[in-house]
Design an enzyme around this catalytic site. Structure first.
Site, PDB file in Angstrom:
ATOM      1  N   SER A  15       0.802  -1.222   0.000  1.00  0.00           N
ATOM      2  CA  SER A  15       0.000   0.000   0.000  1.00  0.00           C
ATOM      3  C   SER A  15       0.832   1.269   0.000  1.00  0.00           C
ATOM      4  O   SER A  15       0.372   2.312  -0.470  1.00  0.00           O
ATOM      5  CB  SER A  15      -0.928   0.009   1.212  1.00  0.00           C
ATOM      6  OG  SER A  15      -0.173  -0.077   2.418  1.00  0.00           O
ATOM      7  N   ASP A  19      -5.278   7.262   9.512  1.00  0.00           N
ATOM      8  CA  ASP A  19      -4.990   5.913  10.014  1.00  0.00           C
ATOM      9  C   ASP A  19      -3.638   5.832  10.710  1.00  0.00           C
ATOM     10  O   ASP A  19      -3.312   4.838  11.354  1.00  0.00           O
ATOM     11  CB  ASP A  19      -5.073   4.878   8.883  1.00  0.00           C
ATOM     12  CG  ASP A  19      -4.058   5.086   7.764  1.00  0.00           C
ATOM     13  OD1 ASP A  19      -3.058   5.811   7.975  1.00  0.00           O
ATOM     14  OD2 ASP A  19      -4.261   4.525   6.677  1.00  0.00           O
ATOM     15  N   HIS A  55      -0.330   5.463   6.581  1.00  0.00           N
ATOM     16  CA  HIS A  55      -0.132   5.727   5.161  1.00  0.00           C
ATOM     17  C   HIS A  55       0.160   7.201   4.936  1.00  0.00           C
ATOM     18  O   HIS A  55      -0.577   8.071   5.396  1.00  0.00           O
ATOM     19  CB  HIS A  55      -1.368   5.298   4.370  1.00  0.00           C
ATOM     20  CG  HIS A  55      -1.610   3.841   4.410  1.00  0.00           C
ATOM     21  ND1 HIS A  55      -2.497   3.261   5.282  1.00  0.00           N
ATOM     22  CD2 HIS A  55      -1.039   2.831   3.708  1.00  0.00           C
ATOM     23  CE1 HIS A  55      -2.491   1.953   5.107  1.00  0.00           C
ATOM     24  NE2 HIS A  55      -1.600   1.664   4.160  1.00  0.00           N
TER      25      HIS A  55
END
Length: 225
Positions: free
Chosen positions: A53, A201, A204
Site C-alpha cells: 500500500s 490511520d 499511510h
C-alpha cells in the site's frame, strides 16, 4: 522514533492494509501500468516499483504516490526512464510472488522491491518471507539478467519478540547483499510517526509524506540512472 510510536504505527498498517482501497484502488492489472495507460516506448528504460500500500499510494490519486513523483523528477531532468507503479494494498511476499510473472510482461531495467512488512506484522515465518523475496528477484533477473535492484527496508514492532524483530531487520540487508542490490534502510524515514505526514490511520503517508518518501528513494535511485 520511539518504540511506542512504532508499535502504534505498524499495528495500524496490519489492519488498514487488509482493507481494500476506496475509489482510488485499482486492480493489479491497472496498477501495473499506473502512470500511463500506454505501454512505455521501447526506447525508454523502465523502473518497476513493486510493493504494497505504501507504493500503491493508499487512498491517494496515483499521481500523488512516490513513484509518480519520481517520474516527475525524471522528466524534469529529461532522463529516458518510465516508472511503473505495481503496488498493491495488503500485499505479502507470497502474494507478490504469485503475481510477479504477470507484472513482468513489462521488462524492468531497475526493479524496486518494497515487500515484507505485512509478513512481519502477521508474524509469518521469516525464512518463508526471505525465500519468497528471493523467488521474486530471481524471476526478475531471469527476465533481465542486467536489471538493477533496489530493496526498501521496513520495521516491525518489538512485541513479536526480540529474536523475531532482530531477524526481520536483518532480512532486507541480507537480501540486498546476496543480490548486490541497493539497500534503503527504512523507506518511511522522516515520515513514520508524524501525524502531519500521515493519513488519519496513522500509517499511510499523505501527499506531503510521499514527497519525503520520494526524496529518500531518489537519493538511492539517482546513482543508478
Amino acid at each position: 522514533m520511539s518504540y511506542k510510536k512504532l508499535i502504534i504505527l505498524l499495528l495500524v498498517i496490519s489492519t488498514s492494509c487488509s482493507t481494500p482501497n476506496q475509489s482510488t484502488e485499482q486492480s493489479p492489472e491497472q496498477e501495473s501500468i499506473s502512470e500511463s495507460k500506454e505501454a512505455p516506448e521501447q526506447s525508454e528504460k523502465v523502473i518497476l516499483f513493486f510493493g504494497n500500500s505504501i507504493t500503491a499510494g493508499y487512498q491517494l490519486d496515483m499521481d500523488q504516490a512516490f513513484p509518480a513523483l519520481i517520474q516527475n523528477r525524471i522528466d524534469s531532468l529529461d532522463l529516458n526512464y518510465k516508472t511503473i507503479n505495481a503496488g498493491l494494498s495488503g500485499e505479502t511476499s507470497a502474494g507478490g510472488k504469485s503475481r510477479i510473472e504477470w507484472v513482468l510482461r513489462t521488462t524492468p531495467d531497475i526493479f524496486f522491491l518494497e515487500l515484507g512488512a505485512n509478513d512481519g506484522l502477521r508474524g509469518l515465518p521469516l525464512d518463508e518471507t526471505y525465500k519468497n523475496l528471493q523467488d521474486i528477484i530471481d524471476a526478475v533477473k531471469k527476465e533481465n539478467p542486467e536489471v538493477k535492484i533496489i530493496i526498501a527496508g521496513m520495521m516491525v514492532p518489538p512485541n513479536l519478540g526480540d529474536d523475531y524483530t532482530s531477524e526481520f531487520q536483518q532480512l532486507f540487508p541480507k537480501l540486498a547483499e546476496a543480490y548486490d542490490a541497493t539497500y534503503i534502510p527504512f523507506l518511511l524515514e522522516g515520515v513514520a510517526g508524524d501525524p502531519e505526514l500521515n493519513l488519519p490511520d496513522g500509517i499511510h503517508p499523505t501527499p506531503e509524506g510521499h514527497e519525503i518518501v520520494a526524496e529518500t528513494v531518489w537519493n538511492y535511485l539517482e546513482g543508478l540512472l
